[in-house]
Scaffold this active site. Structure first.
Site, PDB file in Angstrom:
ATOM      1  N   CYS A  62      15.631  42.387  -3.222  1.00 25.94           N
ATOM      2  CA  CYS A  62      15.828  43.188  -4.433  1.00 25.94           C
ATOM      3  C   CYS A  62      17.112  43.997  -4.342  1.00 25.94           C
ATOM      4  O   CYS A  62      17.404  44.617  -3.316  1.00 25.94           O
ATOM      5  CB  CYS A  62      14.635  44.126  -4.647  1.00 25.94           C
ATOM      6  SG  CYS A  62      14.783  45.192  -6.109  1.00 25.94           S
ATOM      7  N   CYS A  68      16.006  52.697  -4.268  1.00 19.20           N
ATOM      8  CA  CYS A  68      14.650  52.871  -4.788  1.00 19.20           C
ATOM      9  C   CYS A  68      13.693  53.073  -3.627  1.00 19.20           C
ATOM     10  O   CYS A  68      13.771  52.386  -2.603  1.00 19.20           O
ATOM     11  CB  CYS A  68      14.261  51.628  -5.592  1.00 19.20           C
ATOM     12  SG  CYS A  68      12.509  51.483  -5.966  1.00 19.20           S
ATOM     13  N   CYS A  71       9.839  50.378  -2.192  1.00 14.85           N
ATOM     14  CA  CYS A  71       9.622  49.506  -1.038  1.00 14.85           C
ATOM     15  C   CYS A  71      10.355  50.087   0.172  1.00 14.85           C
ATOM     16  O   CYS A  71      11.441  50.651   0.037  1.00 14.85           O
ATOM     17  CB  CYS A  71      10.148  48.099  -1.307  1.00 14.85           C
ATOM     18  SG  CYS A  71       9.268  47.211  -2.604  1.00 14.85           S
ATOM     19  N   CYS A 145      12.167  44.249 -10.207  1.00 17.39           N
ATOM     20  CA  CYS A 145      11.152  44.728  -9.272  1.00 17.39           C
ATOM     21  C   CYS A 145      10.472  43.503  -8.693  1.00 17.39           C
ATOM     22  O   CYS A 145       9.734  42.814  -9.400  1.00 17.39           O
ATOM     23  CB  CYS A 145      10.148  45.641  -9.970  1.00 17.39           C
ATOM     24  SG  CYS A 145       8.847  46.241  -8.872  1.00 17.39           S
ATOM     25  N   GLN A 245      -7.500  47.091  -8.765  1.00 19.62           N
ATOM     26  CA  GLN A 245      -6.884  46.469  -7.591  1.00 19.62           C
ATOM     27  C   GLN A 245      -5.542  45.899  -8.028  1.00 19.62           C
ATOM     28  O   GLN A 245      -5.449  45.171  -9.017  1.00 19.62           O
ATOM     29  CB  GLN A 245      -7.787  45.372  -7.036  1.00 19.62           C
ATOM     30  CG  GLN A 245      -9.155  45.857  -6.570  1.00 19.62           C
ATOM     31  CD  GLN A 245      -9.103  46.722  -5.320  1.00 19.62           C
ATOM     32  OE1 GLN A 245      -8.055  46.858  -4.684  1.00 19.62           O
ATOM     33  NE2 GLN A 245     -10.226  47.320  -4.967  1.00 19.62           N
ATOM     34  N   PHE A 272     -18.699  53.742  -5.397  1.00 17.01           N
ATOM     35  CA  PHE A 272     -17.306  53.917  -5.830  1.00 17.01           C
ATOM     36  C   PHE A 272     -16.875  52.619  -6.533  1.00 17.01           C
ATOM     37  O   PHE A 272     -15.836  52.033  -6.233  1.00 17.01           O
ATOM     38  CB  PHE A 272     -16.378  54.212  -4.654  1.00 17.01           C
ATOM     39  CG  PHE A 272     -16.814  55.354  -3.766  1.00 17.01           C
ATOM     40  CD1 PHE A 272     -16.482  56.664  -4.080  1.00 17.01           C
ATOM     41  CD2 PHE A 272     -17.563  55.117  -2.625  1.00 17.01           C
ATOM     42  CE1 PHE A 272     -16.872  57.720  -3.263  1.00 17.01           C
ATOM     43  CE2 PHE A 272     -17.955  56.161  -1.800  1.00 17.01           C
ATOM     44  CZ  PHE A 272     -17.614  57.461  -2.115  1.00 17.01           C
ATOM     45  N   GLU A 292     -20.501  55.377  -9.731  1.00 14.20           N
ATOM     46  CA  GLU A 292     -19.114  55.820  -9.908  1.00 14.20           C
ATOM     47  C   GLU A 292     -19.136  57.215 -10.510  1.00 14.20           C
ATOM     48  O   GLU A 292     -20.042  57.558 -11.274  1.00 14.20           O
ATOM     49  CB  GLU A 292     -18.382  54.831 -10.818  1.00 14.20           C
ATOM     50  CG  GLU A 292     -17.037  55.259 -11.366  1.00 14.20           C
ATOM     51  CD  GLU A 292     -16.003  55.475 -10.274  1.00 14.20           C
ATOM     52  OE1 GLU A 292     -15.299  56.498 -10.361  1.00 14.20           O
ATOM     53  OE2 GLU A 292     -15.914  54.641  -9.356  1.00 14.20           O
ATOM     54  N   ASP A 340     -16.105  51.240  -1.673  1.00 13.60           N
ATOM     55  CA  ASP A 340     -14.640  51.169  -1.750  1.00 13.60           C
ATOM     56  C   ASP A 340     -14.127  52.515  -2.258  1.00 13.60           C
ATOM     57  O   ASP A 340     -13.761  52.655  -3.426  1.00 13.60           O
ATOM     58  CB  ASP A 340     -14.232  50.034  -2.689  1.00 13.60           C
ATOM     59  CG  ASP A 340     -12.722  49.863  -2.777  1.00 13.60           C
ATOM     60  OD1 ASP A 340     -11.996  50.475  -1.969  1.00 13.60           O
ATOM     61  OD2 ASP A 340     -12.257  49.128  -3.664  1.00 13.60           O
ATOM     62  N   CYS A 366      -8.178  51.471   1.525  1.00 14.10           N
ATOM     63  CA  CYS A 366      -6.715  51.377   1.527  1.00 14.10           C
ATOM     64  C   CYS A 366      -6.105  52.358   2.533  1.00 14.10           C
ATOM     65  O   CYS A 366      -4.894  52.544   2.550  1.00 14.10           O
ATOM     66  CB  CYS A 366      -6.164  51.643   0.130  1.00 14.10           C
ATOM     67  SG  CYS A 366      -6.556  53.285  -0.519  1.00 14.10           S
TER      68      CYS A 366
END
Length: 413
Positions: A62, A68, A71, A145, A245, A272, A292, A340, A366
């Site tokens: 990129c 930026c 990343c 992107c 996701q 969740f 939730e 999750d 995550c």
């Protein structure tokens, strides 16, 4: 202060780490073994030049990489990059004294992220729309992107035009863009009061350009087509700007692991649950109770269930699992659990699961650190860790998802 440094290792955020007499210096966009010229301020360094590059250094795909901050690892050889992602999970588990051989990393392709959150601000020179420069509030205007699906990149000029109508001052704002089965779902946030005339003009543009939906700070301006996200065979329309996701293939891979693990469960609790990415897939073979804290995703899940066929019963419950986790007695009514949570993890809920007799558990996270903490709680409660699979859903960033599968022999009553 400009200095020449040798990069010794990669830090947890993907920065190169140089050890100096004054302590560690973190230098973005560098690799272990490199000799670099750096402008140093406290413990942060700005890369000025690579004097001796690492053999692991590759050409970033990129044009915005290095300015930026979206990343941080495009300059790294693919095999080394994947090893770094897996090591992020392995190191977190080791810190909690969890000894397990990781499954191979599930990779993420470029140009595959279906949901991005862009930052924007009106300036004298025009509308900026992109990502923040690393460790800065400055917004880097982007023209491409390489993580986002091509349709989102193609929509950047339209998004700038919409931002020019909606955002009429210099206050920074955000816009979440989701590529759905029926078109783009565009949600502006952190926008000051927008005049009615501007809302109408933005709505007219959204219709002309065939956006699925346009919303401003949670209020739907126009819904030309109901946005549709497909969870297996079920179409769901998540609320504006809600969690999703990020990569469809990663979601499918994680769901596959979970469904195989819980295949024999007659009743499953999905904690969740969001708008049902796992619950609605599991409902093909199990009754599911989805829990939730937010009402809007639950309503989307429920609508998806009610307008589908071939599913077993799905019930929903609005409940803040941080404040009021399901108790072990409540959980014992289920044969399987999937949870999750957000990055903070599910410490209190894990303590209740650990006390339960539920034979199969799937944990998704995550955040490797909080996942490892929660797994330690479950293992100490009698669960056996069957597998841990890293999932690279956040391409060229230091972040990594993981799916952990556990089991416990059910006690005889």
């Amino acid at each position: 202060m400009n200095v020449r440094l040798k990069i010794d290792s990669l830090g947890g955020q993907g920065d190169g780490v140089a050890r100096t007499e004054r302590g560690q210096v973190f230098v973005p966009f560098t690799l272990p073994g490199e000799i670099v010229n750096v402008a140093v301020e406290r413990d942060r360094g700005t890369l000025m030049a690579v004097v001796e590059p690492s053999p692991l250094r590759v050409e970033p795909p990129c044009r915005h990489f290095g300015t930026c901050g979206g990343c941080s690892l495009q300059h790294m050889d693919d095999a080394a990059y994947r090893a770094f992602k897996s090591e992020r999970v392995a190191s977190a588990l080791k810190r909690e004294r969890i000894d397990v051989a990781l499954e191979p990393l599930i990779a993420c392709a470029p140009d595959s992220r279906r949901r991005v959150v862009l930052s924007g601000r009106r300036t004298v020179g025009g509308m900026l729309l992109g990502y923040h420069r690393m460790q800065s509030a400055e917004i880097v205007d982007i023209e491409e992107c390489r993580i986002a699906v091509p349709s989102i990149v193609s929509a950047l000029p339209l998004l700038r035009d919409l931002a020019g109508i909606v955002c009429q001052n210099t206050k920074p704002f955000h816009v979440t863009v989701t590529s759905t089965e029926t078109g783009h779902d565009v949600a502006f946030a952190d926008v000051d009061d927008v005049p009615d005339a501007a809302r109408r003009a933005a709505g007219d543009m959204a219709i002309r350009q065939k956006l699925a939906r346009l919303s401003i700070d949670g209020d739907i301006v126009v819904e030309h087509h109901r946005p549709a996200i497909r969870y297996g065979s079920v179409d769901v329309s998540p609320p504006p700007g809600s969690f999703l996701q990020a990569v469809a293939s990663a979601e499918e891979a994680m769901a596959g692991l979970i469904m195989a693990h819980l295949a024999k469960a007659k009743r499953v609790a999905d904690l969740f649950c969001g708008s049902g990415a796992f619950a609605l897939r599991l409902a093909h073979g199990s009754e599911v109770h989805a829990v939730e804290a937010e009402a809007a995703p639950l309503a989307a899940l429920d609508r998806g269930f009610r307008f589908s066929t071939g599913l077993k019963r799905v019930t929903t419950e609005k409940r803040d699992l941080f404040r009021r986790p399901l108790t072990f007695k409540e959980l014992d009514a289920f044969d399987g659990i999937v949870f999750d949570p957000p990055r903070a993890g599910a410490e209190d809920q894990s303590r209740q699961i650990a006390r339960s007799n539920v034979p199969k558990v799937a944990a998704v996270s995550c955040n490797p650190a909080t996942l490892a903490r929660d797994l330690r709680i479950l293992i100490d409660g009698g669960y056996k860790l069957v597998s841990v699979t890293p999932v690279d859903q956040f391409l060229w960033s230091p972040h990594v998802e993981a799916v952990a599968l556990l089991e416990k022999p059910r006690k005889r009553r």
